[in-house]
Write a protein that holds these residues in place. Structure first.
Motif, mmCIF file in Angstrom:
data_model
loop_
_atom_site.group_PDB
_atom_site.id
_atom_site.type_symbol
_atom_site.label_atom_id
_atom_site.label_comp_id
_atom_site.label_asym_id
_atom_site.label_seq_id
_atom_site.Cartn_x
_atom_site.Cartn_y
_atom_site.Cartn_z
ATOM 1 N N TYR A 53 -35.547 53.289 9.016
ATOM 2 C CA TYR A 53 -36.246 52.362 9.899
ATOM 3 C C TYR A 53 -36.705 52.991 11.221
ATOM 4 O O TYR A 53 -37.406 52.353 11.999
ATOM 5 N N GLY A 54 -36.265 54.209 11.512
ATOM 6 C CA GLY A 54 -36.715 54.893 12.709
ATOM 7 C C GLY A 54 -36.007 54.492 13.992
ATOM 8 O O GLY A 54 -36.452 54.834 15.081
ATOM 9 N N ASN A 55 -34.887 53.761 13.872
ATOM 10 C CA ASN A 55 -34.124 53.381 15.056
ATOM 11 C C ASN A 55 -32.694 53.029 14.651
ATOM 12 O O ASN A 55 -32.386 52.934 13.471
ATOM 13 N N THR A 56 -31.857 52.829 15.663
ATOM 14 C CA THR A 56 -30.453 52.473 15.410
ATOM 15 C C THR A 56 -30.157 51.049 15.860
ATOM 16 O O THR A 56 -29.002 50.693 16.043
ATOM 17 N N ARG A 57 -31.197 50.253 16.041
ATOM 18 C CA ARG A 57 -31.032 48.870 16.497
ATOM 19 C C ARG A 57 -30.843 47.954 15.293
ATOM 20 O O ARG A 57 -31.798 47.376 14.791
ATOM 21 N N VAL A 58 -29.634 47.830 14.843
ATOM 22 C CA VAL A 58 -29.322 47.032 13.668
ATOM 23 C C VAL A 58 -28.893 45.646 14.130
ATOM 24 O O VAL A 58 -27.951 45.511 14.904
ATOM 25 N N SER A 59 -29.576 44.649 13.644
ATOM 26 C CA SER A 59 -29.246 43.284 14.027
ATOM 27 C C SER A 59 -28.090 42.751 13.178
ATOM 28 O O SER A 59 -27.954 43.101 12.011
ATOM 29 N N THR A 60 -27.307 41.884 13.772
ATOM 30 C CA THR A 60 -26.212 41.248 13.026
ATOM 31 C C THR A 60 -26.731 40.151 12.103
ATOM 32 O O THR A 60 -25.971 39.618 11.313
ATOM 33 N N VAL A 61 -28.017 39.820 12.207
ATOM 34 C CA VAL A 61 -28.587 38.780 11.352
ATOM 35 C C VAL A 61 -29.568 39.334 10.325
ATOM 36 O O VAL A 61 -30.093 38.585 9.518
ATOM 37 N N MET A 62 -29.815 40.633 10.336
ATOM 38 C CA MET A 62 -30.759 41.232 9.390
ATOM 39 C C MET A 62 -30.138 41.261 8.003
ATOM 40 O O MET A 62 -29.089 41.870 7.797
ATOM 41 N N LYS A 63 -30.793 40.608 7.073
ATOM 42 C CA LYS A 63 -30.261 40.489 5.720
ATOM 43 C C LYS A 63 -29.924 41.858 5.129
ATOM 44 O O LYS A 63 -30.728 42.775 5.170
ATOM 45 N N GLY A 64 -28.720 41.972 4.623
ATOM 46 C CA GLY A 64 -28.263 43.214 4.011
ATOM 47 C C GLY A 64 -27.648 44.209 4.978
ATOM 48 O O GLY A 64 -27.138 45.237 4.558
ATOM 49 N N HIS A 65 -27.721 43.904 6.273
ATOM 50 C CA HIS A 65 -27.206 44.843 7.265
ATOM 51 C C HIS A 65 -26.293 44.169 8.288
ATOM 52 O O HIS A 65 -26.053 44.726 9.354
ATOM 53 N N GLN A 66 -25.792 42.995 7.965
ATOM 54 C CA GLN A 66 -24.978 42.253 8.926
ATOM 55 C C GLN A 66 -23.721 43.014 9.329
ATOM 56 O O GLN A 66 -23.379 43.051 10.514
ATOM 57 N N GLN A 67 -23.034 43.619 8.384
ATOM 58 C CA GLN A 67 -21.797 44.336 8.712
ATOM 59 C C GLN A 67 -22.085 45.571 9.541
ATOM 60 O O GLN A 67 -21.365 45.862 10.500
ATOM 61 N N LEU A 68 -23.153 46.282 9.209
ATOM 62 C CA LEU A 68 -23.524 47.445 10.006
ATOM 63 C C LEU A 68 -23.926 47.005 11.408
ATOM 64 O O LEU A 68 -23.560 47.642 12.398
ATOM 65 N N GLY A 69 -24.649 45.903 11.501
ATOM 66 C CA GLY A 69 -25.041 45.370 12.808
ATOM 67 C C GLY A 69 -23.835 45.014 13.661
ATOM 68 O O GLY A 69 -23.810 45.294 14.861
ATOM 69 N N ALA A 70 -22.831 44.423 13.039
ATOM 70 C CA ALA A 70 -21.603 44.085 13.766
ATOM 71 C C ALA A 70 -20.894 45.357 14.233
ATOM 72 O O ALA A 70 -20.368 45.413 15.350
ATOM 73 N N TRP A 71 -20.898 46.380 13.402
ATOM 74 C CA TRP A 71 -20.275 47.657 13.769
ATOM 75 C C TRP A 71 -21.005 48.291 14.947
ATOM 76 O O TRP A 71 -20.377 48.775 15.885
ATOM 77 N N VAL A 72 -22.333 48.276 14.913
ATOM 78 C CA VAL A 72 -23.143 48.822 16.013
ATOM 79 C C VAL A 72 -22.837 48.076 17.309
ATOM 80 O O VAL A 72 -22.631 48.687 18.367
ATOM 81 N N LYS A 73 -22.783 46.761 17.218
ATOM 82 C CA LYS A 73 -22.465 45.937 18.391
ATOM 83 C C LYS A 73 -21.080 46.308 18.942
ATOM 84 O O LYS A 73 -20.886 46.406 20.158
ATOM 85 N N HIS A 74 -20.142 46.540 18.050
ATOM 86 C CA HIS A 74 -18.782 46.904 18.446
ATOM 87 C C HIS A 74 -18.768 48.269 19.151
ATOM 88 O O HIS A 74 -18.029 48.459 20.128
ATOM 89 N N GLN A 75 -19.577 49.210 18.671
ATOM 90 C CA GLN A 75 -19.632 50.528 19.310
ATOM 91 C C GLN A 75 -20.129 50.403 20.744
ATOM 92 O O GLN A 75 -19.614 51.050 21.654
ATOM 93 N N ARG A 76 -21.127 49.530 20.950
ATOM 94 C CA ARG A 76 -21.638 49.315 22.315
ATOM 95 C C ARG A 76 -20.554 48.733 23.215
ATOM 96 O O ARG A 76 -20.385 49.157 24.358
#
Length: 114
Positions: free
Chosen positions: A37-60
């Protein structure tokens, strides 16, 4: 476990820390996401990427704590690894990411739907 067995496992870079293994798996998942996708901005609501989005949020959140001297699970090594793939530490105020739905706008008080 004997010291000899521990030494033998350590000599082949065996990871004894299950949390480290999980962190590295998520990091690799984020790296693949970034390449796609060309970025590391993973949303917690993006279908199929919710867990990764939550992990990214946790890292921040962990880094914010780290920056003020609170002991966290994030380390300088992990921060460096995330930086190496262009991790975005401040996600607020950035433009929408393709594929991530915009937040719905609340209706004004006393308005009606037609």
């Amino acid at each position: 476990m004997t010291p000899e067995r521990i030494a033998a496992l350590a000599s082949i870079d065996f990871c004894f820390d299950n949390q480290q293994i999980k962190w590295l798996q998520r990091f690799e998942e984020l790296k693949a996401y970034s390449e796609k996708y060309g970025n590391t901005r993973v949303s917690t609501v993006m279908k199929g990427h919710q867990q990764l989005g939550a992990w990214v949020k946790h890292q921040r959140a962990q880094k914010k704590q780290y920056d003020v001297g609170v002991t966290t699970f994030i380390t300088q090594n992990r921060i460096d690894m995330l930086n190496s793939i262009g991790f975005i530490w401040q996600a607020r105020g950035l433009k929408d990411v393709e594929g991530v739905p915009k937040k719905s706008t609340k209706l004004a008080r006393n308005s009606t739907l037609i």
